[in-house]
Design a protein around this motif. Structure first.
Motif, PDB file in Angstrom:
ATOM      1  N   ASP A   1       0.863  -1.178   0.000  1.00 34.48           N
ATOM      2  CA  ASP A   1       0.000   0.000   0.000  1.00 34.48           C
ATOM      3  C   ASP A   1       0.903   1.233   0.000  1.00 34.48           C
ATOM      4  O   ASP A   1       1.488   1.571   1.030  1.00 34.48           O
TER       5      ASP A   1
ATOM      6  N   GLU B   1       7.163  -2.907   6.229  1.00 33.09           N
ATOM      7  CA  GLU B   1       6.786  -1.536   5.909  1.00 33.09           C
ATOM      8  C   GLU B   1       7.867  -0.919   5.026  1.00 33.09           C
ATOM      9  O   GLU B   1       9.052  -1.150   5.222  1.00 33.09           O
TER      10      GLU B   1
ATOM     11  N   ARG C   1       9.104   2.900   3.340  1.00 33.99           N
ATOM     12  CA  ARG C   1       8.932   4.357   3.435  1.00 33.99           C
ATOM     13  C   ARG C   1       8.750   4.971   2.052  1.00 33.99           C
ATOM     14  O   ARG C   1       8.481   6.146   1.922  1.00 33.99           O
TER      15      ARG C   1
ATOM     16  N   ALA D   1       0.275   4.330   0.013  1.00 35.31           N
ATOM     17  CA  ALA D   1      -0.156   5.429   0.876  1.00 35.31           C
ATOM     18  C   ALA D   1       0.340   5.239   2.312  1.00 35.31           C
ATOM     19  O   ALA D   1       0.845   6.174   2.930  1.00 35.31           O
ATOM     20  N   SER D   2       0.218   4.028   2.834  1.00 39.98           N
ATOM     21  CA  SER D   2       0.622   3.782   4.225  1.00 39.98           C
ATOM     22  C   SER D   2       2.012   3.174   4.335  1.00 39.98           C
ATOM     23  O   SER D   2       2.619   3.219   5.410  1.00 39.98           O
ATOM     24  N   GLY D   3       2.489   2.560   3.263  1.00 40.94           N
ATOM     25  CA  GLY D   3       3.765   1.864   3.292  1.00 40.94           C
ATOM     26  C   GLY D   3       3.656   0.434   3.801  1.00 40.94           C
ATOM     27  O   GLY D   3       4.658  -0.280   3.884  1.00 40.94           O
ATOM     28  N   ALA D   4       2.445  -0.026   4.123  1.00 38.19           N
ATOM     29  CA  ALA D   4       2.254  -1.387   4.633  1.00 38.19           C
ATOM     30  C   ALA D   4       2.576  -2.421   3.563  1.00 38.19           C
ATOM     31  O   ALA D   4       2.191  -2.274   2.402  1.00 38.19           O
TER      32      ALA D   4
ATOM     33  N   HIS E   1       6.822   5.810  -1.002  1.00 36.98           N
ATOM     34  CA  HIS E   1       5.413   5.951  -1.371  1.00 36.98           C
ATOM     35  C   HIS E   1       5.234   6.152  -2.867  1.00 36.98           C
ATOM     36  O   HIS E   1       4.125   6.277  -3.350  1.00 36.98           O
TER      37      HIS E   1
ATOM     38  N   SER F   1      -1.534  -0.756  -5.781  1.00 38.18           N
ATOM     39  CA  SER F   1      -2.556   0.161  -6.304  1.00 38.18           C
ATOM     40  C   SER F   1      -3.395  -0.473  -7.403  1.00 38.18           C
ATOM     41  O   SER F   1      -3.643   0.118  -8.445  1.00 38.18           O
TER      42      SER F   1
END
Length: 168
Positions: free
Chosen positions: A33, A112, A114, A35-38, A116, A144
């Motif tokens: 993801d 995770e 960083r 947006a969150s980096g997950a 994005h 995405s």
């Protein structure tokens, strides 16, 4: 004539289970993801493909998924033999859960990033070396709503999948 036909049907019926499982394979799904980096990594296998590998990866345990020590050694093996990088930066993943349901094995890891604005994802894995010469691991990377796929076989090197920068 009837006996010959009956014999042919019986022979075909006995051969069917042997032909039903011709290879050894697994599936890894990586979801990132931006947006969150997950980062989620889920490895799926058939128990009947994994249990023969437990002899070498869990030598102090029973070669069975009924042995918690063998399962823990399997989790460690997958964690050590799977590497992930996003745009050249390693993304460490940690064990997040294991689900054993009949012949289905699902082992999840999480991490995770960083980054994005993801342009490339590199995967390197080598599960169960020397156990199955025909082992294939399909890896799907989803970012995405876009999924890219690579396949690993014994001796495969790291593979990089290109994505349009997800944050752009």
């Amino acid at each position: 004539m009837k006996r010959a036909l009956l014999a042919a049907i019986l022979i075909a019926g006995l051969a069917t289970p042997v032909l039903a499982h011709r290879g050894h394979s697994g599936l890894t799904v990586i979801e990132i993801d931006p947006a969150s980096g997950a980062v989620s990594v889920i490895h799926r296998f058939a128990a009947h493909d994994v249990e023969p590998a437990l002899v070498s990866i869990a030598p102090e345990a029973q070669p069975s998924l009924d042995d918690p020590r063998a399962v823990a050694d399997l989790e460690t093996h997958l964690g050590q033999r799977f590497r992930l990088a996003v745009d050249g930066v390693a993304v460490p993943v940690t064990h997040a859960g294991t689900d054993l349901a009949g012949d289905n094995i699902r082992i999840a890891f999480a991490g995770e990033t960083r980054d994005h604005s993801i342009g490339a994802v590199t995967i390197d894995l080598d599960f169960f070396p020397g156990v199955h010469d025909d082992q294939e691991q399909q890896v799907n990377v989803r970012i995405s709503g876009v999924t890219r796929t690579v396949v690993f076989r014994p001796g495969s090197s790291a593979q990089t999948l290109e994505f349009a920068a997800a944050g752009s």
